[in-house]
Motif scaffolding. Structure first.
Motif, mmCIF file in Angstrom:
data_model
loop_
_atom_site.group_PDB
_atom_site.id
_atom_site.type_symbol
_atom_site.label_atom_id
_atom_site.label_comp_id
_atom_site.label_asym_id
_atom_site.label_seq_id
_atom_site.Cartn_x
_atom_site.Cartn_y
_atom_site.Cartn_z
ATOM 1 N N GLY A 192 1.114 5.256 -8.262
ATOM 2 C CA GLY A 192 1.968 6.082 -7.431
ATOM 3 C C GLY A 192 3.077 6.686 -8.282
ATOM 4 O O GLY A 192 3.324 6.243 -9.413
ATOM 5 N N TRP B 292 -1.969 8.871 -7.574
ATOM 6 C CA TRP B 292 -3.002 8.620 -6.562
ATOM 7 C C TRP B 292 -3.011 9.734 -5.522
ATOM 8 O O TRP B 292 -1.961 10.140 -5.020
ATOM 9 C CB TRP B 292 -2.737 7.302 -5.829
ATOM 10 N N SER C 23 -4.184 11.183 -1.650
ATOM 11 C CA SER C 23 -4.231 10.590 -0.314
ATOM 12 C C SER C 23 -5.437 11.149 0.425
ATOM 13 O O SER C 23 -5.514 12.368 0.615
ATOM 14 C CB SER C 23 -2.948 10.906 0.456
ATOM 15 N N PRO C 24 -6.380 10.303 0.766
ATOM 16 C CA PRO C 24 -6.422 8.857 0.562
ATOM 17 C C PRO C 24 -6.764 8.477 -0.874
ATOM 18 O O PRO C 24 -7.403 9.256 -1.588
ATOM 19 C CB PRO C 24 -7.534 8.411 1.520
ATOM 20 N N ILE C 25 -6.369 7.276 -1.266
ATOM 21 C CA ILE C 25 -6.582 6.800 -2.635
ATOM 22 C C ILE C 25 -8.069 6.798 -2.994
ATOM 23 O O ILE C 25 -8.439 7.072 -4.139
ATOM 24 C CB ILE C 25 -5.978 5.383 -2.806
ATOM 25 N N GLY D 243 0.975 -0.023 7.013
ATOM 26 C CA GLY D 243 -0.280 0.571 7.431
ATOM 27 C C GLY D 243 -0.924 -0.129 8.609
ATOM 28 O O GLY D 243 -2.083 0.121 8.919
#
Length: 407
Positions: free
Chosen positions: A41, A58, A60-62, A133
């Motif tokens: 990140g 990274w 999004s999504p990773i 999350g």
């Protein structure tokens, strides 16, 4: 790691804290400096600076970065992670993609270890959870008086949301400690009771400590099966507490299993199934739209928001669902095809339990018992009720229960 394993390890995961590069071990720094590409990140990359390698933030999504990452097999690559990569971190996900012998991992102190060190709490006796999350109701089953919890948060708004949840459930005397940016120059620790919680300007990078204190009338979810019926919003279609406790015993839940709750009514069986262990999953199948919505509300209130509710009529609604380890049929056993579809879908070694109160339903279960065996029970419960100025026993409708294991 042996010399042979180290020679084939191409991917290094380095846990980093708020103390940045200075807090890394010499071996971790050497692995970082020896990589030709570093993923992380923006915060992680800034903490590890200066870096001579090429860097990737990274996406999004990773998971969108995984094809490129895996294509680098054999070339020295590094992933930066927060703290301990295998404690609610990216490590477990990467380990599902890359064999262990291809990995080298240098964990940093986790947020939980740092928080226990600050608070003087024994880590082995502290509940370690994450809301990052995840939805807030997940916290509810852990809100037991006397419990000490450490919670990884979404952002700076999470502590106030947890305080509001505690107040709503009669746990306003609980103490919350917000630990911000632990291990770095911005570290700060502040405490307040849930009742009147007013801390503001909370750093997005925070861990929350909760010391649970509840009044006698607090809404604390009991740890035993067979919760009082009042816990469940219902329209009368509810497996009552005494029968529910026996039914859960007959289903024999084991860690990691999935239950189908067919004709779920208020969802009490699937909800209590999930409360038995955090790894348990359930699918509640209910044809009535109002009841399906009610199941979702009950699941949130009791702290199992991951209960999947499928609105539809069995057996058609069962198509496409992942095969279950256990099945409960609380309604619809007389519908043609329901019992056969359930038996077909059940995984080997799994248990099917069906409860009925009608003669027609009992006839279906008697026929299944005659053909397949299993166990058949008649469950009767009576409660003391007033009879004038005295009391007598008032019996509920008897329940016929068939339990069968798929060998």
């Amino acid at each position: 790691m042996s010399a042979e394993a180290e020679s084939i390890a191409w991917l290094t995961i380095v846990g980093i804290g708020e103390d940045g590069r200075a807090g890394l071990s010499p071996a971790a720094r050497a692995a970082l400096d020896g990589a030709s590409l570093v993923y992380g990140g923006r915060r992680h990359l800034a903490l590890a600076a200066p870096l001579s390698a090429e860097t990737r933030v990274w996406p999004s999504p990773i998971a969108d970065a995984y094809p490129e990452l895996l294509a680098r097999s054999g070339r020295p690559t590094c992933i930066l992670a927060t703290g301990d990569p295998f404690h609610y971190g990216i490590g477990a996900e990467i380990a599902r993609l890359v064999p262990a012998e291809a990995l080298r991992v240098f964990p940093h102190a986790s947020a939980f270890s740092l928080a226990c060190a600050r608070l003087g709490w024994p880590l082995a006796e502290t509940g370690c959870l994450t809301l990052h999350g995840r939805s807030l109701p997940r916290l509810i089953p852990h809100l037991q008086p006397g419990a000490r919890l450490l919670v990884l948060t979404w952002d700076g708004s999470t502590p106030a949301a947890v305080a509001a949840l505690l107040r709503a459930r009669g746990l306003g005397a609980s103490r919350l400690t917000v630990l911000e940016a632990m291990g770095g120059p911005r570290e700060r620790r502040r405490s307040a009771l849930a009742e009147g919680f007013a801390l503001d300007d909370i750093d997005p990078l925070n861990t929350l400590g909760v010391e649970v204190v509840g009044a006698a009338d607090a809404q604390v979810v009991p740890l035993s099966p067979g919760l009082d019926d009042a816990w469940f919003e219902n329209d009368g279609q509810l497996t009552k507490a005494d029968i529910r406790a026996v039914t859960l015993g007959a289903l024999r839940p084991r860690a990691g299993q999935t239950l189908w709750d067919i004709g779920a009514g208020a969802g009490s069986i699937s909800i209590e199934w999930m409360l038995r262990h955090p790894s348990l999953r359930a699918v509640a199948v209910e044809a009535n739209p109002a009841r399906a919505a009610r199941i979702a509300r009950n699941a949130d209130r009791l702290g199992v928001p991951d209960l999947r509710v499928v609105e539809g009529r069995a057996p058609d609604a069962l198509a496409g669902l992942a095969p279950p380890d256990a099945i409960f049929i609380g309604g619809g056993v007389t519908v043609p095809g329901v019992l056969d579809a359930a038996i077909e879908a059940l995984l080997p070694g799994g248990w099917l339990v069906a409860n009925v109160v009608t003669l027609e339903g009992e006839a279906v279960l008697l026929a299944a018992f005659a053909v397949r065996g299993g166990s058949l029970k008649r469950l009767t419960v009576a409660h003391a009720d007033p009879v004038g100025h005295l009391h007598g026993w008032r019996g509920a409708m008897p329940v016929t229960q068939w339990a069968w294991a798929k060998r």
